[in-house]
Design an enzyme around this catalytic site. Structure first.
Site, PDB file in Angstrom:
ATOM      1  N   CYS A   1      29.849  58.515  66.964  1.00 38.26           N
ATOM      2  CA  CYS A   1      30.955  59.352  66.473  1.00 38.26           C
ATOM      3  C   CYS A   1      32.263  58.633  66.795  1.00 38.26           C
ATOM      4  O   CYS A   1      32.249  57.410  67.011  1.00 38.26           O
ATOM      5  CB  CYS A   1      30.889  60.768  67.062  1.00 38.26           C
ATOM      6  SG  CYS A   1      31.053  60.855  68.858  1.00 38.26           S
TER       7      CYS A   1
ATOM      8  N   ASN B   1      32.742  59.368  71.225  1.00 31.65           N
ATOM      9  CA  ASN B   1      31.533  59.333  72.063  1.00 31.65           C
ATOM     10  C   ASN B   1      31.677  60.246  73.293  1.00 31.65           C
ATOM     11  O   ASN B   1      31.229  59.925  74.377  1.00 31.65           O
ATOM     12  CB  ASN B   1      31.173  57.892  72.495  1.00 31.65           C
ATOM     13  CG  ASN B   1      29.801  57.752  73.155  1.00 31.65           C
ATOM     14  OD1 ASN B   1      29.617  56.903  74.017  1.00 31.65           O
ATOM     15  ND2 ASN B   1      28.849  58.567  72.779  1.00 31.65           N
TER      16      ASN B   1
ATOM     17  N   CYS C   1      31.977  64.052  72.330  1.00 36.98           N
ATOM     18  CA  CYS C   1      31.595  65.386  71.837  1.00 36.98           C
ATOM     19  C   CYS C   1      30.265  65.370  71.078  1.00 36.98           C
ATOM     20  O   CYS C   1      29.263  65.896  71.560  1.00 36.98           O
ATOM     21  CB  CYS C   1      32.687  65.963  70.932  1.00 36.98           C
ATOM     22  SG  CYS C   1      34.246  66.288  71.777  1.00 36.98           S
ATOM     23  N   ARG C   2      30.238  64.776  69.872  1.00 33.50           N
ATOM     24  CA  ARG C   2      29.060  64.891  69.005  1.00 33.50           C
ATOM     25  C   ARG C   2      27.932  63.929  69.356  1.00 33.50           C
ATOM     26  O   ARG C   2      26.778  64.350  69.506  1.00 33.50           O
ATOM     27  CB  ARG C   2      29.476  64.692  67.535  1.00 33.50           C
ATOM     28  CG  ARG C   2      30.347  65.810  66.999  1.00 33.50           C
ATOM     29  CD  ARG C   2      31.049  65.416  65.715  1.00 33.50           C
ATOM     30  NE  ARG C   2      32.046  64.365  65.941  1.00 33.50           N
ATOM     31  CZ  ARG C   2      32.762  63.767  64.995  1.00 33.50           C
ATOM     32  NH1 ARG C   2      32.565  64.114  63.738  1.00 33.50           N
ATOM     33  NH2 ARG C   2      33.657  62.847  65.303  1.00 33.50           N
ATOM     34  N   SER C   3      28.226  62.626  69.437  1.00 35.87           N
ATOM     35  CA  SER C   3      27.118  61.678  69.653  1.00 35.87           C
ATOM     36  C   SER C   3      26.450  61.822  71.023  1.00 35.87           C
ATOM     37  O   SER C   3      25.243  61.545  71.124  1.00 35.87           O
ATOM     38  CB  SER C   3      27.551  60.234  69.369  1.00 35.87           C
ATOM     39  OG  SER C   3      28.609  59.820  70.192  1.00 35.87           O
TER      40      SER C   3
ATOM     41  N   ASP D   1      34.136  67.407  63.391  1.00 35.48           N
ATOM     42  CA  ASP D   1      34.660  66.986  64.692  1.00 35.48           C
ATOM     43  C   ASP D   1      35.143  68.224  65.452  1.00 35.48           C
ATOM     44  O   ASP D   1      36.091  68.878  65.027  1.00 35.48           O
ATOM     45  CB  ASP D   1      35.824  66.018  64.439  1.00 35.48           C
ATOM     46  CG  ASP D   1      36.425  65.481  65.723  1.00 35.48           C
ATOM     47  OD1 ASP D   1      36.116  66.018  66.802  1.00 35.48           O
ATOM     48  OD2 ASP D   1      37.216  64.534  65.633  1.00 35.48           O
TER      49      ASP D   1
HETATM   50  P1  4NP Z   1      33.735  62.967  69.067  1.00 29.45           P
HETATM   51  O1  4NP Z   1      35.044  63.894  69.172  1.00 29.45           O
HETATM   52  O2  4NP Z   1      34.059  61.888  68.066  1.00 29.45           O
HETATM   53  O3  4NP Z   1      32.681  63.912  68.563  1.00 29.45           O
HETATM   54  O4  4NP Z   1      33.461  62.449  70.445  1.00 29.45           O
HETATM   55  C1  4NP Z   1      36.307  63.388  69.449  1.00 29.45           C
HETATM   56  C2  4NP Z   1      36.663  63.081  70.747  1.00 29.45           C
HETATM   57  C3  4NP Z   1      37.922  62.610  71.023  1.00 29.45           C
HETATM   58  C4  4NP Z   1      38.846  62.448  70.003  1.00 29.45           C
HETATM   59  C5  4NP Z   1      38.490  62.737  68.697  1.00 29.45           C
HETATM   60  C6  4NP Z   1      37.220  63.206  68.424  1.00 29.45           C
HETATM   61  N1  4NP Z   1      40.152  61.984  70.299  1.00 29.45           N
HETATM   62  O5  4NP Z   1      40.968  61.898  69.371  1.00 29.45           O
HETATM   63  O6  4NP Z   1      40.449  61.675  71.464  1.00 29.45           O
END
Ligand code: 4NP
Length: 154
Positions: free
Chosen positions: A7, A10, A12-14, A123
């Site tokens: 994602c 790295n 939240c989702r992955s 997201d």
């Molecule tokens: P992820 O979510 O891609 O599912 O881990 C996010 C985590 C952090 C951010 C964006 C999405 N960020 O902008 O910091």
């Protein structure tokens, strides 16, 4: 088989995808390696988001051994399948591929449940919705395991 979940951050989702697939792999006695990475590197070395840790914990899955890392081009060699959470991750990973063989390893995770649907796992970092995200990822991970083994233990 070696599988990488990807994602943006790295955190939240992955990490959920890594934890859920590792859980299913263990239950089904498969000899697979499962890892995850983010395209951004914004959160290198960080624990998964506390909201991801909490939702996974509700389903008996511990994400706390995980630490965020950035996707690197060597991952194209190490992994057989690279499952991305959304279309933006897809573009970011495909851009780094050096051959058609490497591009062919990159797939949207939700296409495992809805082939050709090209749907994204939303997201949840700003918007929330971690329970729904967990359920989408879980369904896709079950489909990944089901493709290789039948019947699966869920
Ligand atoms: P992820 O979510 O891609 O599912 O881990 C996010 C985590 C952090 C951010 C964006 C999405 N960020 O902008 O910091």
């Amino acid at each position: 088989m070696n599988i990488l979940m990807v994602c943006l951050g790295n955190i939240c989702r992955s990490p959920i995808a890594e934890g859920v697939l590792q859980h299913l792999v263990a239950k089904n006695g498969l000899d697979w390696t499962v890892d995850s990475a983010g395209t951004s590197g914004y959160h290198n070395g960080a624990l998964p988001d506390e909201r991801s840790i909490a939702v996974a914990k509700n389903y008996g899955i511990d994400l706390t051994p995980q630490r965020s890392r950035k996707f690197i081009t060597d991952d194209f060699k190490r992994f057989d399948h690279i499952f991305v959470m959304d279309t933006s991750n897809y573009q970011n990973v495909i851009r780094l591929a050096k051959s058609q063989k490497q591009k062919d390893k990159v797939k949207l995770l939700l296409n495992e449940v809805n082939p050709g649907g090209n749907q994204s796992v939303p997201d949840p970092y700003y918007e929330g919705g971690f329970e729904g995200v967990y359920k989408m990822i879980e369904a896709a991970c079950k489909a990944v395991v089901a493709k290789s083994k039948s019947p699966i233990k869920v």
